[in-house]
Design an enzyme around this catalytic site. Structure first.
Site, PDB file in Angstrom:
ATOM      1  CD  GLU A   1       4.592   5.689  -8.211  1.00  0.00           C
ATOM      2  OE1 GLU A   1       3.498   5.053  -8.146  1.00  0.00           O
ATOM      3  OE2 GLU A   1       4.994   6.422  -7.284  1.00  0.00           O
ATOM      4  CB  ALA A   2       5.604  -1.623 -11.113  1.00  0.00           C
ATOM      5  CD  GLN A   3       1.402   2.159  -8.884  1.00  0.00           C
ATOM      6  OE1 GLN A   3       2.351   1.442  -8.580  1.00  0.00           O
ATOM      7  NE2 GLN A   3       1.302   3.415  -8.460  1.00  0.00           N
TER       8      GLN A   3
ATOM      9  CB  THR B   1      -0.885   0.033   1.261  1.00  0.00           C
ATOM     10  OG1 THR B   1      -0.032   0.174   2.404  1.00  0.00           O
ATOM     11  CG2 THR B   1      -1.728  -1.214   1.400  1.00  0.00           C
ATOM     12  CG  MET B   2      -0.778   5.000  -0.898  1.00  0.00           C
ATOM     13  SD  MET B   2       0.049   5.713  -2.304  1.00  0.00           S
ATOM     14  CE  MET B   2       0.365   7.359  -1.736  1.00  0.00           C
TER      15      MET B   2
END
Length: 192
Positions: free
Chosen positions: A88-90, A10-11
């Site tokens: 930021e692979a999402q 998560t963040m």
């Protein structure tokens, strides 16, 4: 043997910090990592990977149209690439995750990716979906909910601090816009 790794959380779990530390470790040993970050996220400057604790590094940008395999092949023309790292692979597409498997399988370069697993509505991001399916190794980076349990979900909040229940999947923000929660508190925030 080169592998494709997906480090997810998560963040606020330290994904970017971990990536930057890994990059430093490669450099300290005289090796050359090649870093990518999403062009969509320019909170810390264009082409920058930055952590909340102040570490940062330059990175090549990727958009949905970027051919990552081609970019790495072009970088290899300037010298060795010992590791590819993606922040930021999402935000990767299915095709880009396939390209990362090609970098691992054909070029024999390890690829370390870092990103969120799910969005503020509990849905998988496209990049995360295919990394979960195709990565050789999955690693969960952990953080905690305000209750002390492991945080596995994230909510987006509006200007008044109220949970957003609708909106675009991709919206950049930090602690001002997103809160990491355990599943119980995520459900209470989103479904009540």
């Amino acid at each position: 043997m080169a592998k494709l790794y997906f480090n997810y959380s998560t963040m606020n779990a330290g994904k970017s910090t971990t990536l930057l530390q890994s990059s430093f470790n490669y450099q300290e040993r005289g090796m050359r990592p090649f870093l990518f970050t999403a062009a969509l996220d320019d909170r810390y400057g264009v082409g920058k990977i930055a952590s909340r604790i102040g570490l940062q590094a330059d990175a090549s940008l990727f958009t949905p149209q970027t051919d990552l395999l081609k970019a790495v092949e072009e970088e290899l023309e300037t010298g060795p690439v010992d590791c590819v790292m993606v922040d930021e692979a999402q935000f990767l597409t299915r095709d880009q995750v396939f390209q990362l498997t090609e970098i691992t399988d054909k070029l024999k370069i390890p690829v370390l990716t870092y990103g969120l697993r799910t969005d503020f509505q509990g849905n998988l991001f496209e990049g995360s979906q295919y990394l979960l399916a195709w990565a050789d190794e999955l690693r969960e980076l952990k953080t905690i909910c305000h209750c002390g349990k492991k945080a596995t979900m994230v909510i987006r909040v509006d200007a008044d601090g109220k949970p957003a229940k609708e909106g675009a999947q991709k919206e950049i923000g930090g602690n001002d816009r997103y809160i990491a929660l355990c599943r119980l508190h995520f459900k209470e925030s989103v479904y009540s």
